[in-house]
Structure formats: structure tokens, C-alpha cells
Design an enzyme around this catalytic site. Structure first.
Site, PDB file in Angstrom:
ATOM      1  N   ASP A   1      48.143  42.984  44.426  1.00  0.00           N
ATOM      2  CA  ASP A   1      46.715  43.193  43.961  1.00  0.00           C
ATOM      3  C   ASP A   1      47.016  42.851  42.388  1.00  0.00           C
ATOM      4  O   ASP A   1      48.189  43.212  41.824  1.00  0.00           O
ATOM      5  CB  ASP A   1      46.115  44.462  43.943  1.00  0.00           C
ATOM      6  CG  ASP A   1      44.436  44.084  43.872  1.00  0.00           C
ATOM      7  OD1 ASP A   1      44.101  42.924  43.480  1.00  0.00           O
ATOM      8  OD2 ASP A   1      43.778  45.040  44.337  1.00  0.00           O
ATOM      9  N   TRP A   2      45.912  42.169  41.808  1.00  0.00           N
ATOM     10  CA  TRP A   2      46.299  41.722  40.560  1.00  0.00           C
ATOM     11  C   TRP A   2      46.513  42.895  39.352  1.00  0.00           C
ATOM     12  O   TRP A   2      45.897  43.578  39.220  1.00  0.00           O
ATOM     13  CB  TRP A   2      45.176  40.875  39.988  1.00  0.00           C
ATOM     14  CG  TRP A   2      45.271  39.455  40.259  1.00  0.00           C
ATOM     15  CD1 TRP A   2      45.022  38.509  39.683  1.00  0.00           C
ATOM     16  CD2 TRP A   2      45.537  38.765  41.543  1.00  0.00           C
ATOM     17  NE1 TRP A   2      45.231  37.142  40.025  1.00  0.00           N
ATOM     18  CE2 TRP A   2      45.736  37.360  41.358  1.00  0.00           C
ATOM     19  CE3 TRP A   2      46.141  39.211  42.738  1.00  0.00           C
ATOM     20  CZ2 TRP A   2      46.233  36.700  42.452  1.00  0.00           C
ATOM     21  CZ3 TRP A   2      46.210  38.301  43.574  1.00  0.00           C
ATOM     22  CH2 TRP A   2      46.371  36.914  43.452  1.00  0.00           C
TER      23      TRP A   2
END
Length: 833
Positions: A244-245
Site C-alpha cells: 500500500d502507498w
């Protein structure tokens, strides 16, 4: 569960087994790369793409958020996307075929936009209805979630695009999502949270998995043993674990089965990882393992020369608008009908449509998965189209909007081009224009793309706005930073807006707002200019920006709004109220604190129902809300976030053109106090303990012997059914599949849909068990008077429990068959040897 000291690629047996599954051509390409080049491939090039490597024929791989549409590389109304119904609507169909078609349609959208990988589906569980991202996930049940997720993944990848089940794992709420440490016992983890992911990996062979922000039992998801076991070692995952970012935070994660860091180009690996390999702190074979998986992904999606893309060369294409309409209807749940539905448009003289969401419908939840559709059919538009605009009145009834709503495009003129829209200019410290765009909206997001946000000192937003009413409006903007509002070249307001809380996603996608009162005259243009200072932007989102310029709702006289709605309802044959949530209630980045509808909507429904006994309520929320008026209205439809064809699907159901096809995939409570599992807030030490164990959702409701408003699996149709018989083989052995034949009859006078559900029970079990748990389901359709037989197959694995391995308890299991978790008129017994 402890952090692995070294990457599992250090295990020679595993390395040998993986070598056998890797194309020799990929290994030959790996040899051509230097250590620096290999490490570079392990961090993204920017927000949405990976690094190319010309010398081995590798182009960038473009990833994009889904799962209810595909945005593409930019968040731009000039490049619109299909807005399909939310995951909760899809799951309410209980139909893997619908999920498969959604996946296939999403892949077509992806290919149209040049996207290689869709970042979906979201398959975390509805552990608590307060979860802010509830709308984006499927269900409270792991088996139903697994079925739909696997179907979605299969549909995406059949059309040559990678799918990304997320967020692995136990990422079931948003509060402190970057730092929360979820404490969950091994059995619950296996039987619930991992089970939801398993089928998409084992059967549909997902090409990617996204690791979550949170920690699980003391180790962050990107540095967790769970990335190897069970994902790789037991399930045979051979794809890319994408973060995930900003979820990867240290070099330690490189020693684990974390493959790709997003976004780039900055990140914790890079030069630090090269140095760690040279110092012997990270084995180079760990890097090689990751690179080979990224090359394999590139080969699968057609991003690597010499390799044919996996999947169909010609994508399976169906009309996306027609599918969006069908899927929305298939996922709409009718929970009450006293006979008022379906409506005959020719017999209805007048319809009073009421509700903020009737005119400004929510078709999707907030957050990173948001897309910009070309056109939305609202409930008001759909009803006017079918019943006739002259027969339909509209009243807002109660304000739902919080914050700023964008200005309507048809009231805007770009001062530069004179076309509808706005001029946006990026200026440096001397006022020199660095970049300019002509936009067709005033709700704008830059998250990727070419706009020089970080390099600019100020951004100017300029439009000519012609109001259609005389009076006072509150003109403002919603963003983070220092901004100024000019009207006719006069500075009317300046404010510095700071984010609420620490969640970057919430600050970025749902920032606070500032506004000022402006006097307007209908038809008299206003020159509107907003300036936003950008010279102090830092952090991971320094080159990203979201801003909405528009108006705040006037809620200064709520009694009058309700009175006007009541008068309209009294004068109409039918009153249709659309209630729902707003973008500040259901969105990525924060959880809900209450299940009550925002504003005075409950008071509105009570008043309208008292004024017109033929009141129909449409619930436009992505997740459960309280419905204290549910016994007072004639009919209630739960439509969720119905996608861009929401209004058409709704009128199809209201008029009986199509069946309300949904059944609840999640329990809806009568009161918030009744909820057996609700907590989403970490303790002071940052931990969130799943102390309910295996009892979430309907399992927890059954254990507590509490009656909800609407139970798991519940929903009504327009015809009647009888369940006639159920037959299963009397004995089964562990590891086999049990076939169950159910016979049922449509006893009504129209074609209809039913949902056969099968639950297992184990009386006198030696271990803690749910009262009953779902093992199989199947939607069925039949003509009037038709008797049909459905065969449902379920693996005996679903009868096992986890005790360091899947353990089978011999003896008799009762299978209960019916149409919801408590409406189970049929039963049969299977003996497990």
C-alpha cells in the site's frame, strides 16, 4: 508471530522449488542486470508506474485504483471512467457471475486507459459496521467474500490485466491505520481474515497482493511472516506483493516477501538496499527473487518484450452502462414491502421525491478508489424519466451535505476559452506561469500526472460563475493550506486550513473547508478566483493536491425544509425519500463514530411517513445505518452506492421491470447498542485486539442471542417460494467436496430470484464453534409455478477448524438450508469420518 530474521528465499529447498516455476528466459534477463538496476526495479518510478529497463525490453507497468471502476493514471474529469456499483452492492447479489463480469468489465476499462494492474478487489471483512471503508469490501463472512473475490480476480485476469487482492491482512478499520497493531489469535486469523483471501490466490491465481499499512501481532504487514506463510508456502502465490502507498518503512522489509515499494521514486530501499546487500545484511538472492516476480508480472501483462501477455488477446466486452444498471439492481435489497411495490407508472398520478441524496446521489464511497464518471443518473432523474417530469415534485427535506459541493459545470465559463469550466494556472514565486490547464469541474485532484505542484508557489483557479438564484450563498474551498477567495477582483476571504487528525489519506481526500457569504442575483455572473499557496509543501504528498471550490449548504432553517417535504408528500399519491450518508461519513482514512444517518433525515422520514402511508424509502449508504422509522414506512430498499446507473436501476425495481435481486451480506442492527462487535479504536498502546475471536458478523449476533433489524442473508423479492427438499450424501471424508441438492418452487405469479443458503452446525463440539456458519450459497431463478433443483457443492475444509493445521472433528454435522441465517426450514445431516 515473530518477524522473520531473513528472507525465505534463503531456504534452499524453497529457492529450488521456485526456480522450477520461473521461466528460464526471465532468469536470463535477470543476469543482465546490475545490483543497482535490480534494486531500482523494486521501487516505483512515480505514483502509478514501475521503472522501465530498455536493455531487457521492459516498459513501465501502470497500476491504477479500483475496484468499482478504473481511474487511470490521472484523476481527471476530462478522462472519465465507468463508475460501477460499490462492493457492498456487488456482494448483495451473492452472485459470483456478477463479480466475474465486474472484473472483466474493469479489465476492459483498464485496457482502454492503458492500465496493466487494477488495485482491487478489497476483501477485508466487515468486522465492525463503523469501519470507514466498509463500502469497498464485500461482506462480514469470509466464505462469501472469498467466492466473490475469486470471481472478480478471474474476470480481471481473463482479460489480460492483473488483479490485486487487498489489503493483506486484518486491515478492517481505518483509525490509526498506519500504526495500529492488530492482535488476533491464529485460529481467527486463519478461519476468517486469511480465508477471505485464500480462494483468490489458490484458485484464481491472482498476479498481485497488496500488503497493508497495519501491523499484525507485532510486525507490520510489509515485514510479516504472513507474506510467506501461508501466502507463498501454502497457497503457492507466485505473484508480486505490492505495498500500500508508503506502507514500506524500512530496509527490514526487504528481508521478507515484500516485492515492490510504492510509490516512488523515493523510498526506504533504493541506495540503502544496495548498501545493505553489499554489506551482507540482505542477501542478493532476496533481491533476485523480487525482481523475477516483477519481471514475471511484466510478462503476464505484456510489458516485457518476447513474452505474450496472459489472457485474451481480444478482451471480452459487454456494454458497461447496461452492466452497471443490471449490477445495481442485482445488489439492491428490499427489506420491507407492504404491497406498495411494484408501482404502475400509468396508475400513479403524482410522486413526491424527497431527500438531498435523491438529487445529489452518492454513487461511490470516498477515498483512493474514487473515479470520475462521465454522467450520473440520479434517483430524481430516473424517476422523472419513467413517471414523467410533470408528475414529479422535488423537496430537499433535510441537508446531508457537509463541506463544499462543487459548482455545476453548466453555470461555469472558463475566462480564457469561454467554454464551460475553469482555468487553472501554476505560478512560481515571481508569478510566472509554469503550467496551465483548462478543467471541466471545480472538484479537482492531482495524484500523478504532469502538473508541477511541488515546483509552484501558488495555484490560481479562475472561473465565471453565473448563479441561478437570487440570495445568499456560502462560497468557499475545501483543501489543506492557505487560500484566498476573490469575487469580482475583491478579496472576500483568506484562511489557512490545517488537516484534522494525522491520516494523510483523510487530509488529502476529505479536507476541511472555508467559506464566505456572497450575495447573488440570478443570471448575473460573478468572477470567481481562488488562490492557493503551495510553496511550503513537503512530505509524501508534496506533489499531490485535492481541492473543491463551490458552495456550502444552507441549513439555517431545517424546520421549513421538513415542512415543505411533508406538504409535498401529503399532496402526492406516492412519496419516495432517498436518505443516505455523505462524503464525510463513509470514506477512506477514518472510521465512523455513529451509525445514525447524518443531519435530520430520520426526523424527515418520521414526518413524511406520518403524512403519506404510501412512503417508500431508498437507503443510499455503502454500509449499515440505523433505520428507526423502518416500521412506519410502506417499503424500504437498500441500494448502497449504486454506481452511475443508480437512478435507472432504482426505477427498474420500483416499476417491477426487474427483481430487487439483493440479499444482505452484512447484518444491519436495530440500535448501535446492540452491536456485539463494534470497536475500531486502538488502545493507548496502539493495539486493537480482536478479542471476539471467530465470532464476528452474524456469528456474533447468534452467540449474543440478539435480534438485529435485518439479518444476514435477508431480502425480499416480488414473488413467493417454497423450499421443498434437501438431500446430501450421508457421509463425507476430510478433503472432499460435499454435493447438496436443494429443490424449491416459485409459487408466485412472476419470474423471480431466490438465494439458497447452507449453514453448518456442530452440536457438542469439543472446540468453540459458531452457532452456525455459512458453507455454501447459490442464487436461483424460476418462472411462475416452476420447480427447480440447485446443486451446491462445498468443501469439507469449511467444517474444519484451525489448530496449527486444519483439523477435522469427526461426527455429525447438521446442514440447515434456507433464505437467511435464521430462516432455515430444511435440514440434513452429514457424517464426517
Amino acid at each position: 508471530m515473530e518477524t522473520l530474521p531473513t528472507d525465505p528465499s534463503a531456504d534452499p529447498n524453497r529457492a529450488q522449488n521456485e526456480d522450477q516455476g520461473i521461466d528460464k528466459r526471465l532468469k536470463a534477463l535477470l543476469v543482465k542486470l546490475t545490483l543497482d538496476e535490480k534494486v531500482q526495479l523494486l521501487t516505483g518510478r512515480d505514483f502509478w508506474t514501475t521503472w522501465p529497463m530498455e536493455k531487457i525490453g521492459l516498459r513501465p507497468v501502470l497500476v491504477s485504483d479500483g475496484p468499482s471502476g478504473v481511474r487511470g493514471e490521472v484523476w481527471d474529469e476530462r478522462q472519465p471512467s465507468m463508475n460501477f456499483p460499490s462492493a457492498t452492492a456487488i456482494s448483495s447479489s451473492w452472485d459470483p457471475a456478477i463479480a466475474d463480469r465486474l472484473g472483466a468489465a474493469s479489465a476492459v476499462e483498464a485496457r482502454r486507459k492503458g492500465v496493466d494492474v487494477v488495485l482491487g478487489p478489497t476483501i477485508n471483512l466487515h468486522r465492525s459496521p463503523l469501519g470507514g471503508r466498509h463500502f469497498e469490501a464485500f461482506s462480514e463472512d469470509p466464505v462469501l467474500t472469498a467466492e466473490l473475490a475469486a470471481a472478480y480476480v478471474a474476470g480481471v485476469q481473463r482479460n489480460g490485466v492483473g488483479a490485486t487482492p487487498k489489503h493483506y491482512v486484518a486491515n478492517d478499520s481505518e483509525t490509526d491505520r498506519f500504526t495500529v497493531d492488530v492482535l488476533v489469535d491464529e485460529r481467527s486469523l486463519r478461519e476468517l481474515y486469511l480465508l477471505a483471501f485464500e480462494k483468490a490466490i489458490v484458485e484464481s491465481r491472482a498476479w498481485l497482493v497488496m500488503s497493508a499499512y497495519n501491523s499484525i501481532n507485532g510486525a507490520t504487514a510489509t515485514e510479516n511472516e504472513l507474506l510467506e506463510t501461508p501466502l507463498n508456502s501454502e497457497w503457492g502465490f507466485d505473484g508480486v506483493v505490492i505495498s500500500d502507498w508508503t506502507a514500506v518503512r524500512s530496509i527490514n522489509s526487504a528481508r521478507h516477501s515484500q516485492d515492490l515499494v510504492m510509490p516512488g521514486p523515493e523510498g526506504p530501499w533504493g541506495e540503502a538496499l544496495v548498501a545493505a546487500v553489499k554489506a551482507g545484511e540482505v542477501e542478493e538472492r532476496s533481491v533476485d527473487r523480487k525482481v523475477l516476480r516483477i519481471l514475471q508480472l511484466a510478462a503476464r501483462v505484456g510489458a516485457l518484450q518476447g513474452f505474450d501477455a496472459v489472457g485474451l488477446q481480444e478482451a471480452e466486452v459487454e456494454d458497461p452502462i447496461a452492466f452497471a444498471r443490471e449490477a445495481s439492481a442485482a445488489g439492491t435489497v428490499m427489506v420491507k414491502n407492504d404491497g406498495v411495490l411494484p408501482l404502475d407508472p400509468t396508475a400513479v398520478k403524482t410522486v413526491a421525491v424527497i431527500g438531498h441524496n435523491a438529487r445529489y446521489a452518492r454513487t461511490q464511497g470516498g477515498g483512493s478508489a474514487t473515479v470520475v464518471p462521465e454522467k450520473i443518473v440520479t434517483p430524481l432523474a430516473g424517476i422523472r424519466e419513467v413517471f414523467g417530469a410533470d408528475k414529479v415534485t422535488y423537496s430537499v427535506g433535510a441537508v446531508v451535505q457537509e463541506g463544499i459541493a462543487e459548482l455545476p459545470l453548466d453555470r461555469l465559463q472558463n475566462p480564457e476559452t469561454e467554454d464551460p469550466g475553469m482555468r487553472v494556472r501554476f505560478l512560481d514565486a515571481q508569478g510566472t506561469e509554469l503550467f496551465a490547464e483548462d478543467r471541466r469541474a471545480t472538484a479537482l485532484v492531482w495524484f500523478g500526472g504532469n502538473a508541477p505542484i511541488e515546483a509552484s508557489s501558488m495555484i490560481e483557479f479562475h472561473t465565471i460563475f453565473t448563479p441561478d438564484e437570487t440570495g445568499t450563498i456560502r462560497l468557499g474551498f475545501s483543501t489543506v493550506g492557505n487560500g484566498r477567495i476573490f469575487v469580482d477582483d475583491v478579496l472576500r476571504h483568506e484562511e489557512h486550513i490545517v488537516p484534522v487528525g494525522t491520516d494523510l489519506g483523510a487530509a488529502f481526500l476529505a479536507p476541511p473547508s472555508a467559506s464566505v457569504e456572497i450575495q447573488t442575483t440570478a443570471g448575473v455572473p460573478l468572477d470567481v478566483r481562488v488562490e492557493l499557496d503551495t510553496d511550503d509543501r513537503t512530505g509524501p504528498l508534496s506533489n499531490a493536491l485535492s481541492i473543491t471550490i463551490g458552495t456550502e449548504s444552507d441549513d439555517s432553517d431545517p424546520d421549513t425544509l421538513i415542512d415543505e417535504a411533508v406538504q409535498a408528500a401529503q399532496a402526492a399519491d406516492i412519496a419516495i425519500i432517498v436518505v443516505g450518508t455523505n462524503s464525510r461519513v463513509e470514506s477512506e482514512g477514518y472510521d465512523r463514530t455513529t451509525l445514525e444517518l447524518p443531519g435530520l433525515q430520520d426526523r424527515l422520514v418520521h414526518a413524511v411517513a406520518a403524512a403519506n402511508p404510501r412512503t417508500i424509502v431508498i437507503v443510499n449508504s455503502g454500509s449499515p445505518v440505523l433505520l428507526p422509522w423502518r416500521d412506519e414506512v410502506a417499503a424500504t430498499l437498500i441500494s448502497y452506492f449504486g454506481g452511475q446507473e443508480f437512478g435507472h436501476a432504482l426505477t427498474d425495481i420500483l416499476t417491477g421491470t426487474i427483481e430487487p435481486g439483493g440479499r444482505l451480506p452484512t447484518t444491519w442492527p436495530a440500535t448501535q447498542e446492540d452491536l456485539p462487535v463494534i470497536n475500531v479504536t486502538p488502545a493507548a498502546d496502539g493495539t486493537l485486539t480482536y478479542d471476539e475471536g471467530i465470532h464476528i458478523g452474524y456469528r456474533a449476533w447468534l452467540k449474543a442471542s440478539t435480534t438485529p433489524a435485518y439479518e444476514f442473508g435477508y431480502g425480499l423479492g416480488y414473488t413467493e417460494w417454497t423450499l421443498d427438499s434437501a438431500e446430501a450424501a450421508p457421509e463425507a471424508t476430510p478433503g472432499t467436496t460435499v454435493p447438496l441438492m436443494v429443490t424449491l418452487t416459485n409459487t408466485g405469479n412472476r419470474r423471480g430470484k431466490n438465494l439458497v443458503q447452507v449453514y453448518a452446525e456442530k452440536q457438542g463440539s469439543t472446540v468453540d464453534r459458531p452457532v452456525r456458519w455459512l458453507v455454501a450459497s447459490s442464487p436461483v431463478w424460476a418462472e411462475p409455478g416452476e420447480t427447480i433443483s440447485a446443486v451446491l457443492n462445498f468443501p469439507t475444509r469449511l467444517l474444519a477448524y484451525w489448530d496449527n493445521e486444519w483439523t477435522y472433528e469427526p461426527g455429525d454435522y447438521t446442514l440447515r438450508i434456507g433464505t437467511s441465517v435464521t430462516q432455515l426450514p430444511l435440514a440434513t445431516t452429514v457424517r464426517l469420518a
